[in-house]
Design an enzyme around this catalytic site. Sequence first.
Site, short mmCIF file in Angstrom:
data_model
loop_
_atom_site.label_atom_id
_atom_site.label_comp_id
_atom_site.label_asym_id
_atom_site.label_seq_id
_atom_site.Cartn_x
_atom_site.Cartn_y
_atom_site.Cartn_z
N GLY A 205 -22.01 -11.69 -51.62
CA GLY A 205 -22.34 -13.00 -52.18
C GLY A 205 -22.30 -14.06 -51.09
O GLY A 205 -23.19 -14.09 -50.24
N SER B 160 -21.79 -6.95 -46.99
CA SER B 160 -22.48 -8.23 -46.81
C SER B 160 -21.46 -9.35 -46.58
O SER B 160 -20.67 -9.28 -45.65
CB SER B 160 -23.40 -8.47 -48.00
OG SER B 160 -24.31 -9.51 -47.74
N ASP C 206 -32.68 -4.42 -41.65
CA ASP C 206 -32.02 -5.49 -42.41
C ASP C 206 -32.43 -6.83 -41.81
O ASP C 206 -31.82 -7.33 -40.87
CB ASP C 206 -30.51 -5.31 -42.35
CG ASP C 206 -29.76 -6.30 -43.22
OD1 ASP C 206 -30.40 -7.26 -43.71
OD2 ASP C 206 -28.55 -6.12 -43.42
N HIS D 268 -30.96 -3.99 -46.19
CA HIS D 268 -29.67 -4.62 -46.47
C HIS D 268 -28.86 -3.89 -47.54
O HIS D 268 -27.64 -3.97 -47.55
CB HIS D 268 -29.90 -6.08 -46.90
CG HIS D 268 -28.65 -6.91 -46.95
ND1 HIS D 268 -27.98 -7.30 -45.81
CD2 HIS D 268 -27.96 -7.43 -48.00
CE1 HIS D 268 -26.93 -8.03 -46.16
NE2 HIS D 268 -26.90 -8.12 -47.47
#
Length: 310
Positions: A37, A109, A264, A292
């Site tokens: 996020g 991430s 990515d 990704h």
Amino acid sequence: MTAPRTHGHLPVTDHNTLYWEEHGTPHGTPCLVLHGGPGSSAHPGLVHLFDTTRHRVILFDQRGAGRSTPDAGLPTTDLATNTTAHLIDDIEALRTARGIDSWLVTGTSWGTTLGLAYAQAHPDRVRALVLIAVTTTSPTEVHWLTHAMGRVFPEQWEAFRDAAGPDADPHRLPAAYARLLAHPDPAVRADAARAWCRWEDTHMATTNAFTPFLSTRPLDFQLRFARLVTHYWAAHAFLPEHHLLHNMHRIAHLPGALVHGRLDISGPADTAWHLARHWPAATLHIIEGAGHTDQALHTAGAAAITRLTP
């Protein structure tokens, strides 16, 4: 989906509560999972990275996200006490509450940024790190994601820029969207959240295996996700520039794995490469043909977890 063995809510500071859950065996190697996020939530699918007969897996929804409260998607929720430093303190509160001395930390991430920041703050509480789709949320990375990537997706970026409003600085779009997502008009907030999530799905779609998963979620999720992402990106994760890279000496002795997709575009592989050059105890795995979110990243991440938890 995998049902948790146990779960609950942990009160932390500033009237926040964290939703947490555990999977696997209670006597196994403790493993923490940090979601992406910022603003998504603990995804039980990440449990498949682990051997639940050997690992005690702890997931939680970060402050303001998922089932944690208060909901960051509401404009009345004050985000002043939602920073990387607060999240690090939350992780420590969770570790103490679950009776864990130290754990393997896995992040995906944004979770890799948070994992690095946590490990550098508390290296004595980390056994090893496995970081998948590596980011540091630096000013350069944020500018690439929200401005320079318009060179790759010009049509979509123009729509993304226009949705930020006529007065928005095209070099500071996270801040412009953060203002819209705090607007008193719910229609303004909804339009901004949808535009933000469409752009995120666009820049992650670099391989045929990708399926949009943000812009197709319910509006309440998109509001929560977009508000937290823009809050953190506008402040570059509330960290000084190059902070994580310059503090790699604090974790240089910790075993680790950096797993990243060659394709990515959301986060070019040079970020992982530079970190690896400052982390002698870690291995770098660049997965050819992966973007990704490809399954190949999780396969390599699971292998690294197995190797680091004998």
